[in-house]
Write a protein that holds these residues in place. Sequence first.
Motif, PDB file in Angstrom:
ATOM      1  N   TYR A   8      60.959  31.200  46.029  1.00 29.97           N
ATOM      2  CA  TYR A   8      59.865  30.775  45.092  1.00 29.97           C
ATOM      3  C   TYR A   8      59.735  29.374  46.317  1.00 29.97           C
ATOM      4  O   TYR A   8      58.438  28.950  45.888  1.00 29.97           O
ATOM      5  N   LYS A   9      60.340  29.217  47.194  1.00 27.19           N
ATOM      6  CA  LYS A   9      60.068  27.877  48.293  1.00 27.19           C
ATOM      7  C   LYS A   9      59.074  28.939  48.652  1.00 27.19           C
ATOM      8  O   LYS A   9      57.922  27.666  49.375  1.00 27.19           O
ATOM      9  N   LYS A  10      58.831  30.313  49.505  1.00 28.45           N
ATOM     10  CA  LYS A  10      58.186  30.520  50.193  1.00 28.45           C
ATOM     11  C   LYS A  10      56.739  30.166  49.607  1.00 28.45           C
ATOM     12  O   LYS A  10      55.521  29.633  49.900  1.00 28.45           O
ATOM     13  N   GLN A  11      56.497  30.875  47.718  1.00 27.63           N
ATOM     14  CA  GLN A  11      55.410  30.459  46.964  1.00 27.63           C
ATOM     15  C   GLN A  11      55.490  28.975  46.548  1.00 27.63           C
ATOM     16  O   GLN A  11      53.513  28.797  47.008  1.00 27.63           O
ATOM     17  N   LEU A  12      56.301  28.555  46.819  1.00 25.66           N
ATOM     18  CA  LEU A  12      55.509  26.671  47.149  1.00 25.66           C
ATOM     19  C   LEU A  12      54.967  26.313  48.353  1.00 25.66           C
ATOM     20  O   LEU A  12      53.991  25.677  47.975  1.00 25.66           O
ATOM     21  N   GLU A  13      55.324  27.043  49.060  1.00 20.48           N
ATOM     22  CA  GLU A  13      54.585  26.418  50.223  1.00 20.48           C
ATOM     23  C   GLU A  13      53.443  26.919  50.630  1.00 20.48           C
ATOM     24  O   GLU A  13      52.108  26.586  51.148  1.00 20.48           O
ATOM     25  N   ARG A  14      53.606  27.994  49.389  1.00 20.56           N
ATOM     26  CA  ARG A  14      51.950  28.501  50.208  1.00 20.56           C
ATOM     27  C   ARG A  14      50.807  27.831  48.972  1.00 20.56           C
ATOM     28  O   ARG A  14      49.923  27.474  49.266  1.00 20.56           O
ATOM     29  N   VAL A  15      51.610  27.296  47.792  1.00 15.16           N
ATOM     30  CA  VAL A  15      50.875  26.625  47.197  1.00 15.16           C
ATOM     31  C   VAL A  15      50.721  25.190  47.490  1.00 15.16           C
ATOM     32  O   VAL A  15      48.681  24.857  47.249  1.00 15.16           O
ATOM     33  N   MET A  16      51.877  24.364  48.088  1.00 15.99           N
ATOM     34  CA  MET A  16      50.717  23.703  48.539  1.00 15.99           C
ATOM     35  C   MET A  16      50.326  23.713  49.695  1.00 15.99           C
ATOM     36  O   MET A  16      49.219  22.849  49.957  1.00 15.99           O
ATOM     37  N   SER A  17      50.320  24.527  51.350  1.00 12.87           N
ATOM     38  CA  SER A  17      48.832  24.521  52.307  1.00 12.87           C
ATOM     39  C   SER A  17      47.422  24.887  51.520  1.00 12.87           C
ATOM     40  O   SER A  17      46.823  24.280  51.804  1.00 12.87           O
ATOM     41  N   GLU A  18      47.244  25.540  50.043  1.00 12.13           N
ATOM     42  CA  GLU A  18      46.350  25.774  49.976  1.00 12.13           C
ATOM     43  C   GLU A  18      45.814  24.595  49.545  1.00 12.13           C
ATOM     44  O   GLU A  18      44.685  24.274  49.091  1.00 12.13           O
ATOM     45  N   GLN A  19      46.758  23.893  48.909  1.00  5.57           N
ATOM     46  CA  GLN A  19      46.070  22.786  48.229  1.00  5.57           C
ATOM     47  C   GLN A  19      45.576  21.453  49.484  1.00  5.57           C
ATOM     48  O   GLN A  19      45.082  20.990  49.238  1.00  5.57           O
ATOM     49  N   GLN A  20      46.208  22.059  50.175  1.00  3.55           N
ATOM     50  CA  GLN A  20      46.039  21.066  51.569  1.00  3.55           C
ATOM     51  C   GLN A  20      44.341  21.639  52.021  1.00  3.55           C
ATOM     52  O   GLN A  20      43.780  20.846  52.559  1.00  3.55           O
ATOM     53  N   GLU A  21      44.416  22.339  51.603  1.00  3.04           N
ATOM     54  CA  GLU A  21      43.148  23.419  52.721  1.00  3.04           C
ATOM     55  C   GLU A  21      41.928  23.076  51.604  1.00  3.04           C
ATOM     56  O   GLU A  21      40.911  22.421  51.946  1.00  3.04           O
ATOM     57  N   ALA A  22      42.483  23.239  50.334  1.00  2.54           N
ATOM     58  CA  ALA A  22      41.554  22.255  49.642  1.00  2.54           C
ATOM     59  C   ALA A  22      40.638  21.083  49.218  1.00  2.54           C
ATOM     60  O   ALA A  22      39.408  20.751  49.393  1.00  2.54           O
ATOM     61  N   ALA A  23      41.542  19.950  49.290  1.00  3.33           N
ATOM     62  CA  ALA A  23      41.411  18.473  50.066  1.00  3.33           C
ATOM     63  C   ALA A  23      41.229  18.513  51.104  1.00  3.33           C
ATOM     64  O   ALA A  23      39.589  17.537  50.512  1.00  3.33           O
ATOM     65  N   LYS A  24      41.198  18.938  52.142  1.00  2.00           N
ATOM     66  CA  LYS A  24      40.233  19.341  53.165  1.00  2.00           C
ATOM     67  C   LYS A  24      38.755  19.543  52.730  1.00  2.00           C
ATOM     68  O   LYS A  24      37.715  18.693  53.371  1.00  2.00           O
ATOM     69  N   MET A  25      39.024  20.834  52.194  1.00  2.00           N
ATOM     70  CA  MET A  25      37.840  20.962  52.194  1.00  2.00           C
ATOM     71  C   MET A  25      36.791  20.127  51.257  1.00  2.00           C
ATOM     72  O   MET A  25      35.659  19.283  51.612  1.00  2.00           O
ATOM     73  N   LEU A  26      37.353  19.303  49.774  1.00  2.00           N
ATOM     74  CA  LEU A  26      37.159  18.541  49.462  1.00  2.00           C
ATOM     75  C   LEU A  26      35.679  16.871  50.184  1.00  2.00           C
ATOM     76  O   LEU A  26      35.413  16.469  50.146  1.00  2.00           O
ATOM     77  N   ILE A  27      36.600  16.655  51.359  1.00  2.00           N
ATOM     78  CA  ILE A  27      36.735  15.595  51.404  1.00  2.00           C
ATOM     79  C   ILE A  27      35.940  15.693  53.168  1.00  2.00           C
ATOM     80  O   ILE A  27      34.828  15.144  52.929  1.00  2.00           O
TER      81      ILE A  27
END
Length: 274
Positions: A8-27
């Motif tokens: 779960y922790k790994k999945q959570l980390e992956r989702v968080m890193s994807e969200q961070q990437e998406a946020a960077k792309m939006l910026i």
Amino acid sequence: MEEELASYKKQLERVMSEQQEAAKMLIRRDLALSRANEQLQALDVAKSEFISVAAHQLRTPLSALKWIMRMLSQNEFRDEAERRSFIMKASESTDRMIDLVNDLLEVDHIQSGKDQFVFKPVNVHLIISAIVSEMQSIANSRNISLVVDLAADMGVSGDPIKLRALFQNLIENALKYTLAGGTVRIVSTIENGFVKVAITDSGIGIPEGQKQRIFSKFFRATNAMKVETVGSGLGLFIAKQVTDRHGGKIWFESPAGEGTSFFVLLPIGYTSLA
Ligand code: ADP
């Protein structure tokens, strides 16, 4: 249980890193959009400026025409000679408007990238000689000596119509901004793979503080406006674009009180894909 938690922790980390990437792309997108918006706003300002200056320049010859038409319709002339002279003025105003509209269309074509240059082998010598013979009578009427010394073979790959417009503008300017009794010298040489043309006049010169704006659209120096009220300030802008498209260079020198020299360099045998 521990394994499940780790997964779960790994999945959570992956989702968080994807969200961070998406946020960077939006910026990044947001930045690109604001930049594009700024460019569009600048373009809008430039277009309004272009329309306002063009309309302003058309207003003077149009008003003259309107005024002469009214006089003609009411037959308000002292005699036939006066009537004729006003008809001549109307015709000059019309010519001015046609020249201005042609320059405006040329600038619009250049800026929108619609301008098609047709490159072929051209002898610049022939182009300049033809212009000189057309201008000779204007030079004579203003008592300006036109001295010409051209290299025999000045072959370049160029658009003959655009090159004609370029040299015609430079020679016309030299005559326009030289007072009666002066000299205009047109000399060409071949130097290091380039055709070099120098058009030197003994005219009014270009004021020191205004030199950097001379190739800008619509710019006319204050001393030029005093000696010659007619002018669009578009000729040198077009001349610069034409030389650039030929892979050449244009510049001038105007030491205080000594007239002006315009120089054009065009590469010999240059072939453009444009
Ligand atoms: P125009 O001649 O219609 O004003 P140009 O774009 O051809 O427009 O030239 C821009 C300005 O550059 C002129 O108004 C004038 O101030 C200056 N200029 C150009 N050629 C000369 C020259 N030979 N001598 C002095 N000033 C010149």
